[in-house]
Structure formats: structure tokens, C-alpha cells
Design an enzyme around this catalytic site. Sequence first.
Site, PDB file in Angstrom:
ATOM      1  N   ASP A   1       5.241  -5.347  11.654  1.00  0.00           N
ATOM      2  CA  ASP A   1       5.718  -5.957  10.402  1.00  0.00           C
ATOM      3  C   ASP A   1       7.229  -6.184  10.457  1.00  0.00           C
ATOM      4  O   ASP A   1       7.740  -7.197   9.967  1.00  0.00           O
ATOM      5  CB  ASP A   1       5.390  -5.057   9.205  1.00  0.00           C
ATOM      6  CG  ASP A   1       3.898  -4.850   9.053  1.00  0.00           C
ATOM      7  OD1 ASP A   1       3.126  -5.771   9.390  1.00  0.00           O
ATOM      8  OD2 ASP A   1       3.495  -3.758   8.601  1.00  0.00           O
TER       9      ASP A   1
ATOM     10  N   ALA B   1       4.508  -5.888   2.050  1.00  0.00           N
ATOM     11  CA  ALA B   1       5.724  -5.225   1.553  1.00  0.00           C
ATOM     12  C   ALA B   1       6.630  -4.808   2.711  1.00  0.00           C
ATOM     13  O   ALA B   1       7.858  -4.923   2.622  1.00  0.00           O
ATOM     14  CB  ALA B   1       5.332  -4.022   0.700  1.00  0.00           C
TER      15      ALA B   1
ATOM     16  N   ASN C   1       0.845  -1.201   0.000  1.00  0.00           N
ATOM     17  CA  ASN C   1       0.000   0.000   0.000  1.00  0.00           C
ATOM     18  C   ASN C   1       0.872   1.240   0.000  1.00  0.00           C
ATOM     19  O   ASN C   1       1.951   1.239   0.599  1.00  0.00           O
ATOM     20  CB  ASN C   1      -0.848   0.087   1.288  1.00  0.00           C
ATOM     21  CG  ASN C   1      -1.736  -1.119   1.493  1.00  0.00           C
ATOM     22  OD1 ASN C   1      -2.265  -1.681   0.540  1.00  0.00           O
ATOM     23  ND2 ASN C   1      -1.897  -1.524   2.738  1.00  0.00           N
TER      24      ASN C   1
HETATM   25  O1  RIB Z   1       1.217  -2.559   9.516  1.00  0.00           O
HETATM   26  C1  RIB Z   1       1.327  -1.257   8.999  1.00  0.00           C
HETATM   27  C2  RIB Z   1       0.722  -1.204   7.630  1.00  0.00           C
HETATM   28  O2  RIB Z   1      -0.662  -1.463   7.723  1.00  0.00           O
HETATM   29  C3  RIB Z   1       0.827   0.137   6.949  1.00  0.00           C
HETATM   30  O3  RIB Z   1       2.022   0.288   6.220  1.00  0.00           O
HETATM   31  C4  RIB Z   1      -0.446   0.186   6.106  1.00  0.00           C
HETATM   32  O4  RIB Z   1      -0.209   0.176   4.744  1.00  0.00           O
HETATM   33  C5  RIB Z   1      -1.271  -1.016   6.551  1.00  0.00           C
HETATM   34  O5  RIB Z   1      -1.177  -2.055   5.652  1.00  0.00           O
END
Ligand code: RIB
Length: 321
Positions: A242, A43, A12
Site C-alpha cells: 500500500d 486508508a 479497517n
Molecule cells: O494491505 C494491508 C492491509 O490489508 C491491512 O492493513 C488490512 O487491513 C488489509 O486491508
Amino acid sequence: MRNTILVAGSANLDFVVRAEHVPAPGETVLGRDFSTFPGGKGANQAVACARAGGAATQMLLALGNDAFAAPLEISLREAGVALHIVRAASLPTGTAFVCLSDSAENAITVAPGANEALRAEHLPALTDIACLLLQLETPITTVAAYAAAARAAGVKVVLNAAPARDLPATLLAHLDVLIVNEGELAAIVGPCASIAQALERLDVPCVIVTLGARGVCARSHGHYHWQCAYPVAAVDTTGAGDTFCGAFTAALCAGLALPQALARASAAGALACTRLGAQASIPTAAEVEAFLARHADSADAADARRQLAAYCGIPIDPTAT
Ligand code: RIB
């Protein structure tokens, strides 16, 4: 020998506004500066794997045929991620709208767009793949099909079950590692007396719960492990989870034992909180090494570990250090 991580999932473009606080329902907040950052859980995790080093990283993603796709491709390629791109011509590239507060909290709304176009038949050959890392910003049927194909090919499957939702039993059955936060854990198992009790209800070999500023707790093959959070001055927690998932998967693929993998992933996640943006904030292996060297176990670590175990409801010997 298999030595590559494949991340399959979302990308995103993040539209970020900083404000004094995140608006409540019905409230309008006057924010300050606006920025765009490459993001998306898939990503972000691919960049975190690549920056952690130790294994080659590939990503399967779907992008629109529009101007938002280019910065996402550039960020992934610059991090060293090899790409399998599905071009969804009739859908816009995924976007996320992030309100970031001065206390580093965020509220995120995702418009999935092209991420919805990923299908089972898009999965590339798994010949060199050691680990497949998945999230839930793409269709659940696709995620489940990828997990089943990977299991059949002898590939380790790691799922970060974010954003929160119930999971089909067939998907859970194909996982080697499940990574969730407390809300995501509750969405999967329902209400429980403690985190330990929730973990015991899940029939997955290794389940890891991230607990923000408290740390993380894992149950692996019936044994508990826990790691206190590294204290940092957080400015933006977007992408910290992430970063944890990507760094953990890279450590797992490199053959690190679970406690070391949890420590390394926690350090990477902590560092990510100290910088703005999702992919922009993800540290390199050298930065994580230097951070860990500066934060070698302190005198109060045993006390902090006891507090974390108590929070999770893990029974421990009170005299143990
Ligand atoms: O975990 C964070 C991410 O959650 C952001 O980068 C946003 O794009 C959503 O996918």
C-alpha cells in the site's frame, strides 16, 4: 489546475498478533503480543499519498457507527487526509485479523463490514482531482463505476488490484495504471510463461508488478522498466504494498518520470517494512529522501538489475549496464 489525489476504498482496524510462524490450515499457534493498528488498503494508501507530499490527498471511505471508526478517522486526519465519510449505521467498521510471523510474513483475513456500503453515488465532485487511486476491498461494481466516472472527467485512474480477483474488461479499459503483485497478476491474466508475457497480455497503458524482496517491474507504453528492491531488515511487511501504491501515485501526480517514481515508491515500501503496523509504518517524504541518499546506486546494481530482468523474462542486452 487539478492538484489533488482522491483515494476511494477501504478502512479497517487491524488486530495484529505476533507469533513464531503463521498457522497452517487446521493449526493453532500460541502467539505473543496483541496490538491494534489503523489499516485497510484504501486508508493505508491515502496515508502514503499524504506523507509522500506534493499533492493534497482526499479519501472517500465508509465507516460504521462504532468505536472502531474513531482510530481510523484520527489516523487519516493526522496524516493530513481530507475525508468524505459515508456512515453505514447498520454495518460495523471494517476489521482485519493479521497474524505476523517472526520472519515478517503475514496472513490477513478481512471482515469488510462498512466497506461494503460504498456505492457509485457516493463519489464526490472530481473538479480538483488529478488522480483517483482505487483498490478491491470495496464492491467491484462501485470500483468500476468510480473508474468510469473519473475517466469521463479526465482524471488519471490508478488501480491496485488487491486482494486478487479477476477483473471485468470494462474496469481494465478505464485504467491508466494497474499495480499488482505476482498472485494478483496471475488472477487477472491466468498462467503465463513469464511476467513479461503476462504484462504483454494486458491492454493498460502502464502495468506495474511488485515482486517483494526482488523489486518491481513495469511495462509502460510498450517499454519495460525495472527497479531492484532496497535491502532492509524487515519486521512487518503489512502495508508495504500500500505504501508503494500511495507513494507511486503521489510521485506520478507530482510529474516524476516513471523510473524516479518507481525508485521513490520502492524506497517508501522498503522503509515501511522496517516498522510495525500498516499506517504507523508509512514514512514521510523527508525519511524517503534520506533513505535514497544513503542507498545511492551501488557497484553491484547492474548485476542485480540483470538478475531481476531475467526473473521477469525481459530480453536485455547482456553487455548493458
Ligand atoms: O494491505 C494491508 C492491509 O490489508 C491491512 O492493513 C488490512 O487491513 C488489509 O486491508
